[in-house]
Design a protein around this motif. Structure first.
Motif, mmCIF file in Angstrom:
data_model
loop_
_atom_site.group_PDB
_atom_site.id
_atom_site.type_symbol
_atom_site.label_atom_id
_atom_site.label_comp_id
_atom_site.label_asym_id
_atom_site.label_seq_id
_atom_site.Cartn_x
_atom_site.Cartn_y
_atom_site.Cartn_z
ATOM 1 N N HIS B 83 0.837 -1.208 0.000
ATOM 2 C CA HIS B 83 0.000 0.000 0.000
ATOM 3 C C HIS B 83 0.867 1.253 0.000
ATOM 4 O O HIS B 83 0.605 2.202 -0.743
ATOM 5 N N ALA B 86 2.461 1.767 -3.452
ATOM 6 C CA ALA B 86 1.460 2.172 -4.446
ATOM 7 C C ALA B 86 1.026 3.612 -4.200
ATOM 8 O O ALA B 86 0.898 4.416 -5.141
ATOM 9 N N ASN B 87 0.831 3.940 -2.933
ATOM 10 C CA ASN B 87 0.407 5.292 -2.569
ATOM 11 C C ASN B 87 1.454 6.314 -2.996
ATOM 12 O O ASN B 87 1.144 7.350 -3.594
ATOM 13 N N SER D 135 -5.103 -1.745 -2.541
ATOM 14 C CA SER D 135 -5.465 -0.419 -2.029
ATOM 15 C C SER D 135 -4.339 0.554 -2.341
ATOM 16 O O SER D 135 -3.187 0.296 -2.026
ATOM 17 N N VAL D 136 -4.708 1.678 -2.958
ATOM 18 C CA VAL D 136 -3.680 2.646 -3.324
ATOM 19 C C VAL D 136 -3.724 3.862 -2.413
ATOM 20 O O VAL D 136 -2.696 4.312 -1.915
ATOM 21 N N ALA D 137 -4.926 4.420 -2.203
ATOM 22 C CA ALA D 137 -4.994 5.613 -1.367
ATOM 23 C C ALA D 137 -6.265 5.577 -0.541
ATOM 24 O O ALA D 137 -7.331 5.214 -1.036
ATOM 25 N N LEU D 138 -6.120 5.956 0.729
ATOM 26 C CA LEU D 138 -7.265 5.972 1.631
ATOM 27 C C LEU D 138 -7.616 7.410 1.978
ATOM 28 O O LEU D 138 -6.793 8.148 2.503
ATOM 29 N N GLN D 144 -9.258 4.374 -2.917
ATOM 30 C CA GLN D 144 -8.886 4.182 -4.314
ATOM 31 C C GLN D 144 -8.221 2.824 -4.436
ATOM 32 O O GLN D 144 -7.285 2.513 -3.703
#
Lengths: 102, 100, 91, 175
Positions: B83, B86-87, D135-138, D144
């Motif tokens: 995560h 990717a973020n 999961s990329v962005a919370l 997202q």
């Protein structure tokens, strides 16, 4: 010692100098740090094969983990990607832009 | 070889296959997001099967529990790491690959 | 069984070395950092196999450290190295 | 500390729950120590002070009582998770070895129904290990998600995951 153990050791012994050479040779600092971390973990496995689990533990924690994190932090501070002017990093930047435009 | 030996051999072999598939995905997939999928999911299943195979062979409940604990730790760290990467990639505007 | 454990460990080692191609190629820093994760997970599996193959229980502790370090380096990378806003506040 | 006992703890009940909390944590940590040492008996001489120190630290850093997960929800979550993550591994492995490289990646948005907090974090990390989703962005109530194959019915499977996580945390979400 079995054949597979021997081959395992040979692959380790062959991989280490190649990895060490590429750490020293590369001009992209970030790449060098990433390779250095991999190098530290490979050394840890070599210590394991030498029947020294305690040294392997120290190498993995200090050599790869702590030093790797410190080097990454240093890179963040000096801004490696953009300030190192060399043909190697230029071409790396070109690759990156290509990737972004792809 | 007892039936348990066969079972654990099979689990270790299938686990190794998943690791191979993860590496293949890491090399073949077109962008960093897709590569993350391959690496985290395939490698975690590979490690899970390896842990299961070894736990059968270990012949001790405590060791089996410890192996399980290590797997859980890897699950949590790799999901978090995936995560985070990717973020950061999204934040850095790394373009996503699209099938054209 | 020892021969089998070593064979699987050898296979995983070759896997890791193959994965290093991704570190060399990049192209983004994130791609290079994926190798740390690869080394983390595969290294754990390798060490657990060696622990049983060589009969050294302490190797399971080394595996535990590997598992922690993969996460640590990725956090250091994301927080400290990659996302550093420049003067314009963006990257 | 100049605070009197009455100021530190509102009532005897709080003291009792604090002690109970510490006891539970000490038991959990002792179990962890036992597993880490693979059942070695000599280790307890080092273990007991370590466990005591760790319990004190954990009570100091996080004094409020943790929530116990619902046992039924936990069993459902674990079985769901194991099965789905196995499916996820098989799915991505098949895509990786397929010479045609069958990828149709997409970035989608998913409206969350579980509240901000641990439930969202658990949901986020679970999604990353399930078939084809990452999961990329919370954002506060929006997640997202990067999907490997946009043609799958991702929204529905995400709702399924969310329902299982909500059950784990005993949260009611509207269907």
């Amino acid at each position: 010692m079995t054949v597979s153990a021997w081959v395992f050791d040979m692959v380790l012994a062959a991989g280490l100098p190649v990895l060490a050479w590429s750490v020293l040779h590369t001009r992209d600092l970030f790449k060098a740090v990433a390779l250095f971390i991999a190098y530290g973990l490979l050394i840890a496995i070599i210590w394991v094969r030498l029947h020294a689990p305690d040294v392997a533990l120290a190498e993995a924690a200090i050599g790869a983990g702590l030093t790797g994190a410190l080097l990454l932090d240093t890179l963040g501070r000096i801004g490696s990607r953009d300030t190192i002017e060399s043909d190697a990093s230029q071409s790396a930047a070109g690759e990156r832009d290509q990737d972004k435009n792809a | 070889m007892t039936i348990w030996d066969w079972l654990s051999t099979a689990l270790l072999l299938i686990g190794a296959f998943f690791f191979f598939a993860g590496t293949l995905g890491l090399l073949r997939f077109p962008d960093v997001y897709n590569r993350l999928h391959a690496l985290t999911k395939a490698d975690n299943v590979g490690l899970g099967l390896t842990v299961l195979g070894l736990a059968i062979q270990s012949g001790s409940w405590v060791i089996a529990l410890k192996l399980l604990l290590i797997w859980l730790l890897v699950l949590v760290t790799s999901a978090t790491a995936a995560h985070l990467i990717a973020n950061a990639a999204l934040y850095d505007h790394v373009q996503r690959w699209r099938r054209s | 069984m020892e021969v089998f454990y070593f064979s699987i460990a050898l296979f995983l080692l070759l896997n890791v070395l193959l994965g290093l191609v991704r570190v060399l190629q990049g192209p983004t820093p994130a791609d290079r950092m994926l190798a740390a994760q690869l080394f983390g997970t595969t290294g754990v599996a390798m060490l657990l196999l060696l622990a049983q193959g060589m009969g050294i229980p302490a190797l399971r502790d080394v595996a535990l450290v590997f598992a922690l370090l993969g996460g640590l380096t990725v956090v250091a990378f994301v927080r400290r190295s990659w996302i550093v806003p420049d003067e314009n506040g963006e990257r | 500390m100049k605070l009197g006992r009455t100021r530190l703890f509102a009532s005897d009940r709080t003291v009792r729950s604090f002690v109970r909390q510490g006891l539970w944590r000490a038991i959990a940590l002792a179990l962890l120590w036992w597993i880490l040492l693979e059942g070695d008996r000599k280790g307890w001489w080092y273990g007991l002070p370590v466990i005591a120190a760790a319990t004190a630290t954990s009570l100091w850093l996080a004094p409020e009582a943790g929530q116990f997960w619902h046992p039924v929800g936990l069993v459902r979550f674990i079985s769901f998770f194991l099965w789905q993550s196995l499916r996820g591994g098989i799915d991505v492995a098949l895509r990786a070895i397929d010479p045609r490289l069958p990828l149709h990646p997409q970035l989608i948005e998913y409206r969350l129904r579980v509240p901000v907090g641990p439930a969202q974090i658990v949901l986020m990390n679970t999604i990353s290990l399930l078939p084809g989703t990452l999961s990329v962005a919370l954002h506060p109530m929006l997640l997202q998600v990067h999907v490997l194959d946009g043609r799958m019915d991702v929204q529905r499977s995400l709702q399924q995951v969310e329902a299982v996580v909500a059950e784990l945390f005993e949260i009611a979400i509207e269907q």
